[in-house]
Each structure stands twice: as C-alpha cells, then as structure tokens.
Scaffold this motif. Structure first.
Motif, PDB file in Angstrom:
ATOM      1  N   ALA A 108       3.815   2.077   8.195  1.00 40.82           N
ATOM      2  CA  ALA A 108       2.818   1.047   7.873  1.00 40.82           C
ATOM      3  C   ALA A 108       2.883   0.654   6.408  1.00 40.82           C
ATOM      4  CB  ALA A 108       1.421   1.557   8.228  1.00 40.82           C
ATOM      5  N   LEU A 109       3.113   1.617   5.529  1.00 44.09           N
ATOM      6  CA  LEU A 109       3.226   1.320   4.105  1.00 44.09           C
ATOM      7  C   LEU A 109       4.424   0.418   3.833  1.00 44.09           C
ATOM      8  CD1 LEU A 109       2.406   1.736   1.152  1.00 44.09           C
ATOM      9  CD2 LEU A 109       3.700   3.887   1.171  1.00 44.09           C
ATOM     10  N   ARG A 110       5.545   0.713   4.463  1.00 44.30           N
ATOM     11  CA  ARG A 110       6.740  -0.109   4.258  1.00 44.30           C
ATOM     12  C   ARG A 110       6.528  -1.538   4.772  1.00 44.30           C
ATOM     13  NH1 ARG A 110       9.664   2.890   6.726  1.00 44.30           N
ATOM     14  NH2 ARG A 110       9.720   1.878   8.762  1.00 44.30           N
ATOM     15  N   ASP A 114       6.355  -5.161   2.635  1.00 46.67           N
ATOM     16  CA  ASP A 114       7.158  -6.338   2.981  1.00 46.67           C
ATOM     17  C   ASP A 114       6.273  -7.582   3.087  1.00 46.67           C
ATOM     18  OD1 ASP A 114       9.423  -4.771   3.051  1.00 46.67           O
ATOM     19  OD2 ASP A 114       9.401  -4.512   5.235  1.00 46.67           O
ATOM     20  N   HIS A 115       5.131  -7.458   3.730  1.00 45.98           N
ATOM     21  CA  HIS A 115       4.206  -8.594   3.839  1.00 45.98           C
ATOM     22  C   HIS A 115       3.673  -9.000   2.467  1.00 45.98           C
ATOM     23  CE1 HIS A 115       4.217  -8.814   8.144  1.00 45.98           C
ATOM     24  NE2 HIS A 115       3.721  -7.596   8.315  1.00 45.98           N
ATOM     25  N   LEU A 116       3.406  -8.012   1.619  1.00 46.97           N
ATOM     26  CA  LEU A 116       2.863  -8.308   0.298  1.00 46.97           C
ATOM     27  C   LEU A 116       3.879  -9.067  -0.541  1.00 46.97           C
ATOM     28  CD1 LEU A 116       0.219  -7.767  -1.222  1.00 46.97           C
ATOM     29  CD2 LEU A 116       1.286  -5.733  -2.199  1.00 46.97           C
ATOM     30  N   ARG A 117       5.149  -8.662  -0.476  1.00 44.10           N
ATOM     31  CA  ARG A 117       6.183  -9.380  -1.222  1.00 44.10           C
ATOM     32  C   ARG A 117       6.329 -10.818  -0.733  1.00 44.10           C
ATOM     33  NH1 ARG A 117       8.773  -4.218  -1.367  1.00 44.10           N
ATOM     34  NH2 ARG A 117       9.691  -4.583   0.691  1.00 44.10           N
ATOM     35  N   ALA A 124      -0.515  -8.010   5.192  1.00 41.63           N
ATOM     36  CA  ALA A 124      -0.275  -6.864   4.311  1.00 41.63           C
ATOM     37  C   ALA A 124      -1.483  -5.934   4.289  1.00 41.63           C
ATOM     38  CB  ALA A 124       0.042  -7.359   2.900  1.00 41.63           C
ATOM     39  N   GLU A 125      -2.665  -6.516   4.144  1.00 44.91           N
ATOM     40  CA  GLU A 125      -3.854  -5.664   4.095  1.00 44.91           C
ATOM     41  C   GLU A 125      -4.085  -4.951   5.425  1.00 44.91           C
ATOM     42  OE1 GLU A 125      -8.295  -5.962   2.223  1.00 44.91           O
ATOM     43  OE2 GLU A 125      -7.625  -7.625   3.483  1.00 44.91           O
ATOM     44  N   GLN A 126      -3.836  -5.623   6.523  1.00 39.48           N
ATOM     45  CA  GLN A 126      -4.030  -4.985   7.826  1.00 39.48           C
ATOM     46  C   GLN A 126      -3.110  -3.787   8.013  1.00 39.48           C
ATOM     47  OE1 GLN A 126      -3.565  -8.013  10.821  1.00 39.48           O
ATOM     48  NE2 GLN A 126      -5.348  -9.182  10.122  1.00 39.48           N
ATOM     49  N   ARG A 127      -1.833  -3.935   7.666  1.00 32.42           N
ATOM     50  CA  ARG A 127      -0.892  -2.833   7.848  1.00 32.42           C
ATOM     51  C   ARG A 127      -1.183  -1.684   6.881  1.00 32.42           C
ATOM     52  NH1 ARG A 127       0.169  -1.347  11.543  1.00 32.42           N
ATOM     53  NH2 ARG A 127       2.194  -0.392  11.087  1.00 32.42           N
ATOM     54  N   LEU A 128      -1.519  -2.020   5.648  1.00 30.29           N
ATOM     55  CA  LEU A 128      -1.824  -0.965   4.683  1.00 30.29           C
ATOM     56  C   LEU A 128      -3.100  -0.212   5.070  1.00 30.29           C
ATOM     57  CD1 LEU A 128      -0.935  -2.939   1.447  1.00 30.29           C
ATOM     58  CD2 LEU A 128       0.290  -0.942   2.319  1.00 30.29           C
ATOM     59  N   ARG A 129      -4.094  -0.932   5.550  1.00 28.93           N
ATOM     60  CA  ARG A 129      -5.324  -0.265   5.996  1.00 28.93           C
ATOM     61  C   ARG A 129      -5.056   0.592   7.236  1.00 28.93           C
ATOM     62  NH1 ARG A 129      -8.547  -0.264   1.736  1.00 28.93           N
ATOM     63  NH2 ARG A 129      -8.793  -2.346   0.861  1.00 28.93           N
ATOM     64  N   ALA A 130      -4.182   0.107   8.110  1.00 33.40           N
ATOM     65  CA  ALA A 130      -3.843   0.906   9.291  1.00 33.40           C
ATOM     66  C   ALA A 130      -3.180   2.217   8.884  1.00 33.40           C
ATOM     67  CB  ALA A 130      -2.932   0.106  10.217  1.00 33.40           C
ATOM     68  N   GLY A 131      -2.301   2.156   7.893  1.00 33.77           N
ATOM     69  CA  GLY A 131      -1.671   3.383   7.419  1.00 33.77           C
ATOM     70  C   GLY A 131      -2.662   4.329   6.769  1.00 33.77           C
ATOM     71  N   GLU A 165      -1.988  -1.160  -3.447  1.00 40.24           N
ATOM     72  CA  GLU A 165      -1.397  -2.359  -2.864  1.00 40.24           C
ATOM     73  C   GLU A 165      -2.344  -3.029  -1.868  1.00 40.24           C
ATOM     74  OE1 GLU A 165       2.361  -0.989  -1.466  1.00 40.24           O
ATOM     75  OE2 GLU A 165       3.007  -0.441  -3.487  1.00 40.24           O
ATOM     76  N   ALA A 166      -3.147  -2.235  -1.163  1.00 41.90           N
ATOM     77  CA  ALA A 166      -4.179  -2.839  -0.317  1.00 41.90           C
ATOM     78  C   ALA A 166      -5.209  -3.571  -1.181  1.00 41.90           C
ATOM     79  CB  ALA A 166      -4.863  -1.765   0.526  1.00 41.90           C
ATOM     80  N   ALA A 167      -5.508  -3.016  -2.355  1.00 40.39           N
ATOM     81  CA  ALA A 167      -6.418  -3.702  -3.274  1.00 40.39           C
ATOM     82  C   ALA A 167      -5.803  -4.999  -3.782  1.00 40.39           C
ATOM     83  CB  ALA A 167      -6.767  -2.781  -4.440  1.00 40.39           C
ATOM     84  N   ASP A 168      -4.495  -4.993  -4.059  1.00 38.21           N
ATOM     85  CA  ASP A 168      -3.830  -6.230  -4.473  1.00 38.21           C
ATOM     86  C   ASP A 168      -3.987  -7.320  -3.417  1.00 38.21           C
ATOM     87  OD1 ASP A 168      -2.990  -5.157  -6.865  1.00 38.21           O
ATOM     88  OD2 ASP A 168      -1.042  -4.516  -6.087  1.00 38.21           O
ATOM     89  N   ALA A 169      -3.774  -6.947  -2.154  1.00 39.83           N
ATOM     90  CA  ALA A 169      -3.923  -7.926  -1.078  1.00 39.83           C
ATOM     91  C   ALA A 169      -5.365  -8.395  -0.962  1.00 39.83           C
ATOM     92  CB  ALA A 169      -3.448  -7.320   0.247  1.00 39.83           C
ATOM     93  N   GLY A 170      -6.316  -7.468  -1.065  1.00 40.49           N
ATOM     94  CA  GLY A 170      -7.723  -7.846  -0.975  1.00 40.49           C
ATOM     95  C   GLY A 170      -8.161  -8.733  -2.119  1.00 40.49           C
TER      96      GLY A 170
END
Length: 392
Positions: A108-110, A114-117, A124-131, A165-170
C-alpha cells in the motif's frame, strides 16, 4: 491464514481461529520465520539470533523441541503442514491466499507513493491510509532480540514516512484542519522527526492557527538544542520564516482557480458610475473601455477611460481612468493630468502619432492648429509631431 507483525504477534486461521504459540521462544521462532516471508531460514541463523543470550548446552536440539511444539499448536488449529524443515533450516509455508500485514502495508505504501508522484491525491491518500490501518501498535511489540530490533526500526521508519506522505496528500486536498490531531500525535511520538513537525506546522498555519504553528517550531528548536545541541534543518527554518512573513505560497494549491472564481464587481470610479464597454475600436484593432456617465472626483463632468483597458497600456503611469478628451484615437494612453487644465503628453516612442490619429471609427474634424492636425473631441492632435503642449 492471517499473520500480524505490526503490533503483537497475531496468527489466525482462515476460519478466524487464533493460533497461540506456547511461550516466548516459540513466538519468537514464528516471527523470525515470518520475517523470511516463506523462505528457508538457516538453523544456525535462528540459533545465533534467538539463543545468543541463552545458556543452552545443545541449542540444536532445543530448536527442534520448540518446532515440534509449534507444529502441534498449528495442527490443533487445523493447519498441520505449515512448518517444513530442509536445506539446513526451517520455513513457514505461506500460501497465495495468506495475508502478512507487513507485506500488505509495504504494498500500500508503494502504491500510495506512485499515486502521489502522479498527483492523484485522492487515490494516494486512500492507499496510504489503508496501509496505516494495518498497524495495531508498535511493530513486533512483544518480541526481543537483534533481528526484531532492526526490523522494528525499519518498519517504524516506513510508518512515519507513510504518515508524512498521507499528510502531503491531505494538505494538497485542503484537509489541513482534519490532519492537525493526527500530526500532533505523531509529533509527540517522535519529537525529533522534523518531517512530521514541518507538516504539523503547515497544517496549523492553513487552519488559521498561526501562533500555534510558530509555537510548534519553537518547541522543536528547544528539543533539538537540549537533546542534540543542534539547530533546526534549513527546511524547517525556511518554513518558519515563511510563516512569519505570511508567504502566499503557504496557502496551498487548492484555492479557487481563475476559471471558477466569481467575477469581481465593476470598478466604481465616481458617484455611482462604473466602467462599461465602449463601442469604439482603435486604429490597431483593439477595443477600449469607457466609464459611464457621471462626474469625476472634483466636480468635472468629463467621461473617463480606464487606463488598464486602453491598448497598448502606457508605460508611464498607472491610473484608474483617463479623460475621454485626452485619449488619442490610436488607443495609447496618456499620463493623467495633474490639474484641471490637463496637459497633453507625447506618446510612447513605439507609437507613431500619425497612426494614433484619424481612425475610421473616430469622429474627427480638421483642426486649425499649425502644423496640420486633427480634432478629436475637444483636443487637437498633431499629425506629424508629438510635441508636448498644454491647453488651458
């Protein structure tokens, strides 16, 4: 089966039955084999890592005894063939349907990165939060030893990076206020991690809590000074300076775009008047604008032309409106007069006075001034010269 290392060791069968290894050493063996992710872990490696502090006369035999106990525990839960020996070691068989939370978290982090880039912030936030939701506490919480300490440090670092990185997306999605509690907890947990503190300060600032953002910086500066004798990083100092200046770049990228922003109200120039389109084209094809009727400040009843609308715009002086009778037919703008009897001024060097005079759409009449010129409104404009004169 489901195996959990992001917290206390947790082993569940496919039907939800918990497998409970009998004792601390068997739990450590299961966890060490899980770190191998289905690969064979050599017997000597297991002994060196798990028996290095234990006084055992025959560690090889002690390892075999513990593996036998584990096989019995797994068989009692309906999983009899999970432990396989061979090639000088042991492995815990992981089927394709099995879940290991460390693997799911890193996947999930990887994907989130990828979504964040790609600036797909929602995904990106959904996958990072899932992880991050896979975490149940401190990684390998009830396990001790060199391999677990090293892996715990690695996993906790990945967790902190995922929070950042989840904070960056948020933040990119404009959810600064929602992120403040989470980032505050992360700062308390790791006060020396400047990446978390920097995002915490930015979330506070974008939430309108400017003084708290400055206080968070000061707190971090004091902690670094006391514990490490160091100063904050250049990135953190730069953010602090930007907050003090109220730098517009800190507002983020989610403000209303020009395409969707509401149109501003018409500019008011005099008592109840506003600028409206002026149906007259200049000699070079540009369209000017004219102020509606009304009196200018000071009592004059002249019409006024907004300087920003005349093309090309004068490079001399910026003003809201120009007298209509001081506007040459060519469309370039004159400096605003400084007294009631306004002065004419020369056009910019790039504008020809002959091009500025007598366009087809301009009502003109011959003027008696010498040299020959054309009359525009109430002013005479030379056709061959651009000398400065004044009309009183």
């Amino acid at each position: 089966m489901r195996f959990g290392l992001l917290g206390r060791l947790d082993v569940l069968t496919g039907t939800g039955v918990a497998v409970r290894p009998p004792g601390a050493l068997p739990r450590a063996i299961v966890a060490r084999l899980l770190l191998g992710r289905g690969a064979v872990v050599q017997r000597d490696v297991i002994i060196d890592e798990l028996w290095w502090e234990r006084e055992t006369k025959d560690p090889v035999n002690a390892l075999q005894v513990q593996v036998t106990k584990l096989r019995s525990a797994f068989a009692a839960a309906g999983e009899p063939d999970r432990f396989v020996s061979g090639h000088g070691g042991y492995r815990l068989v992981l089927a394709d349907a099995d879940e290991l939370d460390t693997v799911l978290f890193e996947d999930a982090l990887r994907e989130g990165r990828d979504h964040l880039r790609a600036q797909r912030y929602d995904a990106a936030e959904q996958r990072l939060r899932a992880g991050l939701s896979r975490w149940r506490g401190r990684a390998l919480d009830d396990l001790f030893g060199r391999p677990f300490d090293a892996e715990r440090t690695r996993l906790e670092g990945l967790r902190a990076a995922a929070v950042e990185e989840a904070a960056d997306a948020g933040l990119a999605l404009g959810r600064a206020a929602e992120l403040v509690p989470e980032l505050a907890a992360a700062v308390r947990e790791e006060p020396l991690r400047e990446g978390v503190r920097r995002r915490y300060m930015l979330a506070l600032y974008r939430s309108g809590r400017h003084t708290e953002a400055l206080a968070a910086y000061e707190e971090g500066r004091k902690i670094l000074d006391v514990e490490l004798g160091a100063d904050p990083s250049p990135e953190l100092r730069s953010l602090h300076s930007s907050i003090l200046r109220h730098d517009p770049s800190l507002r983020g990228t989610t403000s209303v775009s020009p395409a969707t922003a509401p149109a501003p109200p018409p500019r008011r120039h005099a008592e109840g008047t506003s600028c409206a389109p002026w149906a007259r084209s200049s000699a070079d094809g540009t369209t000017s604008r004219r102020c509606g009727s009304g009196s200018r400040p000071g009592g004059s009843s002249r019409s006024w032309v907004p300087a920003a609308s005349a093309r090309p715009v004068s490079r001399w002086k910026s003003a809201a409106c120009w007298p209509r009778d001081a506007m040459p037919c060519g469309g370039w703008t004159l400096p605003r007069p400084t007294h009631r009897a306004h002065r004419r001024a020369s056009p910019p060097p790039s504008v020809s006075p002959t091009r500025a005079c007598r366009p087809a759409s301009c009502p003109t009449t011959p003027c008696t001034a010498s040299p020959p010129s054309w009359r525009n409104g109430t002013s005479c404009w030379p056709s061959t010269t651009a000398s400065t004169s004044s009309t009183r």
